[in-house]
Design an enzyme around this catalytic site. Sequence first.
Site, PDB file in Angstrom:
ATOM      1  CE  LYS A  79      -3.880   2.031   2.579  1.00 53.79           C
ATOM      2  NZ  LYS A  79      -4.728   1.887   3.785  1.00 53.79           N
ATOM      3  CB  SER A 154      -8.018   3.708   2.732  1.00 57.53           C
ATOM      4  OG  SER A 154      -7.165   3.160   3.717  1.00 57.53           O
ATOM      5  CB  SER A 178      -8.243   1.006   5.771  1.00 54.76           C
ATOM      6  OG  SER A 178      -8.969   2.198   5.727  1.00 54.76           O
TER       7      SER A 178
END
Lengths: 495, 97
Positions: A79, A154, A178
């Site tokens: 990420k 996210s 997330s």
Amino acid sequence: MTLHQLSASEVVNLVKEKKVSVSEIIQDLYDRIAKVDPLVKAFLILNQEEALKQAKEIDTKVKKEEELPPLAGLAIAVKDIIATKGIETTCGSRMLKGFYPPYNATVIDKLKEAGAIIIGKTNLDEFAMGSSTENSAFGPTYNPWDLERVPGGSSGGSAAAVAADEAFIALGTDTGGSIRQPASFCGVVGLKPTYGRVSRYGLIAYASSLDQIGPITKNVSDSALLMRIISGPDNRDSTSVDLPVPDYLKSCQEEIKNIKIGVPREYFVEGMNFEVKDVVYQALKLLEELGAKIEEVSLPHTEYSLPTFYLIATAEASSNLARYDGIQYGYRTENYKDLSSMYQRTRSEGFGPEVKRRIMLGTYALSSGYYDAYYLKAQKVRTLIKEDFTRVFSKYDILVTPTSPTPAFKLKEKMADPLTMYLSDIYTIPVNLAGLPALSLNCGYSKGGLPIGLQLIGKPFEEETILRVAFNYEQNNKVEKRKPLQNLSPQKMVG
Amino acid sequence: MTKKIITKKEVEYVARLAKLEFNEEEKGEFTSQLNTILDYFSKLNELDTEKVEPTAYVVSQDNLLNEDEIKPSLSPEEVFSNTPYIQKGYFKVPKIM
């Protein structure tokens, strides 16, 4: 089976057994990315040249019969909020476009030492603020199961990449859901470790008392495999906890007879999505057949979690994001007359709308005259929410809930109304407030073929128990396992 | 209709504190969105928290402290590698006097 479809443990074993070269695996993965990522858009940055170079180095070691590290040759997607030395790290923000961290996050150092290869950085909501990956400054990611839908957020890029076989394994971060919510939307396994279990050094901060890094994987044992590598204390993170790291993979093998499962009634409200409810009930039935004792429990302060979370998270965000001033790194406006207007223009041009909204909310909650009414009040309610869990965990080993109130929603569906978007995290948020570990894994599909996630919540530092229950469930689940984006064109077969 | 908790004037004040600036349209939008959100958040007032201790961090341990030792740190080249605004080994900022 084609190479990119393999799980992490299969890849690691094939490399050790010399059945396939790491270079072949990495090349196959980049071929897959070239084919599907124009549709999914999971990646912001690819690390192809470097990854292929590392693959060759490991292949040489294999040839020379040198001892291999535990994850040798395992391709991992990261990420883009986790600092990677020499690889651009943007946080999905215009503010950090072109930022090359001069150091690695601790998890990255640990993974590299274990022989893992970073194949690229994945898309996210700007600074991890969002539940759909639509808040990225570089455009949204699309759900591999239905390209008109969001992958969740996210960590949407990480979950989509693993679901679409563009990576064997990925790192996500979880502040209010997330990791788990996108894992649920994309039909993969996502684990948020206990607060303090994994070092946050090099995780670019959103809300420091809630953030944790964790694995997103194709199955439960891969999650256990990665947890063993990334967990443990770190003298560069003063909130990391010095407890021994268990052999998670080994504890998965034990059965779950007589384990006590609580099902919080507040998570099954009237009017909830019936497909989610049905599939979660079926999962509970299977766990009961495996010998678990299941009872309804109550977490009475659940309904206060969302306001509590958004007050604390935005307050911490407003403080953490004060560092983006255009001076030492990141975006700087060219259009200013003095220092103060340089700050204002830089931040106003560099941040997107959701980040500004949260900074505003957090600044307001911390400002003179409102601190007690909002921030302090939220911290006190946080205590009540935490005590709810402590009470229930004195009698039960784990809690089981849906991960998200609905399957993946459509792009733009919730963008106009921030509060509706916030509500999609309603089942994941209490876990972060209480600092607990929780895992989401697929437990079935909606009639429209969208994956639905099951959330297992554990006691602090008892990731072993949720991994064990999840593993037993996964091994015994008879629901046919599906994969998205499979029939694009013929693939290379394992030789 | 949601209750008016925050006015446009207050939004302007908070924006100044946060070093953000907005045009008139954005100010209007933020005022209305923040009001909806804060109205929902006022739900917390249902709870009596008079005798409850606040939680800042969930893990109850003292900070991990390191020995005060000199260790390798970033080189000046690395420190300055992410900005073009450098002059004579310093970060260059707008005039403040």
